[in-house]
Design a protein around this motif. Sequence first.
Motif, mmCIF file in Angstrom:
data_model
loop_
_atom_site.group_PDB
_atom_site.id
_atom_site.type_symbol
_atom_site.label_atom_id
_atom_site.label_comp_id
_atom_site.label_asym_id
_atom_site.label_seq_id
_atom_site.Cartn_x
_atom_site.Cartn_y
_atom_site.Cartn_z
ATOM 1 N N PHE A 143 0.514 6.040 -3.271
ATOM 2 C CA PHE A 143 0.451 7.130 -2.295
ATOM 3 C C PHE A 143 -0.926 7.210 -1.643
ATOM 4 O O PHE A 143 -1.035 7.322 -0.420
ATOM 5 N N VAL A 144 -1.970 7.149 -2.443
ATOM 6 C CA VAL A 144 -3.338 7.184 -1.911
ATOM 7 C C VAL A 144 -3.567 5.994 -0.977
ATOM 8 O O VAL A 144 -4.130 6.135 0.110
ATOM 9 N N GLY A 145 -3.104 4.829 -1.364
ATOM 10 C CA GLY A 145 -3.233 3.641 -0.513
ATOM 11 C C GLY A 145 -2.510 3.820 0.810
ATOM 12 O O GLY A 145 -3.028 3.457 1.867
ATOM 13 N N PHE A 146 -1.316 4.389 0.771
ATOM 14 C CA PHE A 146 -0.545 4.640 1.998
ATOM 15 C C PHE A 146 -1.293 5.591 2.927
ATOM 16 O O PHE A 146 -1.398 5.350 4.128
ATOM 17 N N VAL A 147 -1.828 6.678 2.378
ATOM 18 C CA VAL A 147 -2.566 7.657 3.185
ATOM 19 C C VAL A 147 -3.795 7.004 3.818
ATOM 20 O O VAL A 147 -4.077 7.203 5.003
ATOM 21 N N VAL A 148 -4.512 6.205 3.048
ATOM 22 C CA VAL A 148 -5.697 5.511 3.574
ATOM 23 C C VAL A 148 -5.301 4.575 4.712
ATOM 24 O O VAL A 148 -5.958 4.527 5.757
ATOM 25 N N ILE A 149 -4.213 3.856 4.552
ATOM 26 C CA ILE A 149 -3.752 2.927 5.597
ATOM 27 C C ILE A 149 -3.367 3.686 6.857
ATOM 28 O O ILE A 149 -3.707 3.273 7.969
ATOM 29 N N LEU A 182 3.873 4.517 -15.142
ATOM 30 C CA LEU A 182 4.348 4.511 -13.769
ATOM 31 C C LEU A 182 3.609 5.508 -12.890
ATOM 32 O O LEU A 182 3.355 5.231 -11.716
ATOM 33 N N TRP A 183 3.214 6.657 -13.406
ATOM 34 C CA TRP A 183 2.556 7.685 -12.598
ATOM 35 C C TRP A 183 1.256 7.209 -11.952
ATOM 36 O O TRP A 183 1.035 7.476 -10.776
ATOM 37 N N PRO A 184 0.380 6.535 -12.661
ATOM 38 C CA PRO A 184 -0.828 6.046 -11.988
ATOM 39 C C PRO A 184 -0.508 5.078 -10.845
ATOM 40 O O PRO A 184 -1.180 5.079 -9.812
ATOM 41 N N VAL A 233 10.691 3.802 -23.122
ATOM 42 C CA VAL A 233 10.993 4.486 -21.860
ATOM 43 C C VAL A 233 9.887 5.477 -21.531
ATOM 44 O O VAL A 233 9.396 5.541 -20.404
ATOM 45 N N GLU A 234 9.456 6.276 -22.526
ATOM 46 C CA GLU A 234 8.385 7.232 -22.307
ATOM 47 C C GLU A 234 7.091 6.507 -21.949
ATOM 48 O O GLU A 234 6.326 6.943 -21.100
ATOM 49 N N SER A 235 6.838 5.405 -22.597
ATOM 50 C CA SER A 235 5.633 4.627 -22.334
ATOM 51 C C SER A 235 5.632 4.097 -20.905
ATOM 52 O O SER A 235 4.625 4.127 -20.212
#
Length: 167
Positions: free
Chosen positions: A38-44, A30-32, A23-25
């Motif tokens: 999020f970065v992809g959404f902002v760029v779009i 998941l964070w990256p 679960v920790e792994s």
Amino acid sequence: VGEIMESGEQNVVSDVKEQTSPVESKKKMLWPKILAGFVGFVVIVFAAAWFLTSGVGKAADQFVADLQAGNCNQIFTTTSEVFRENTPQEDWDTACQTVGPILQGEPNLVSRSVETDENGTYGEVIYDIEGTDSVTYKLTLLFVEKDGEWLLDGLDSSSTNEQVIGE
């Protein structure tokens, strides 16, 4: 891996790595993905906004190029009906021939936007332009879209330099 002790017994030394639960792994992995999403959404979003305002941006760039080149008649042919009703060509020519030679600096885009309502589609483009008189001018251009073409509907030019009097 082991070592032999004085008594002749072998002591097994193992490198025990700290183990993480599955679960920790998965959380760490998941964070990256979330950040990349999020970065992809902002760029779009930014790319879509830039694309959707590109037509009015091109019209504004052409206006500035024509103004700096002294193409006052060309500019007047790309104005809206409302602009022409409120601004006789002689008045436009006088203003254009006065302002054009001053606004010769590199235009710096401040903002551009497009809005649509029940009456039509409108655009606004704002530039800062250094004048030959060493004053920076804010040039606001208003456009209206008519039959797929952006027409100049209004403009405002004001100095952005503040003068302090008495110091």
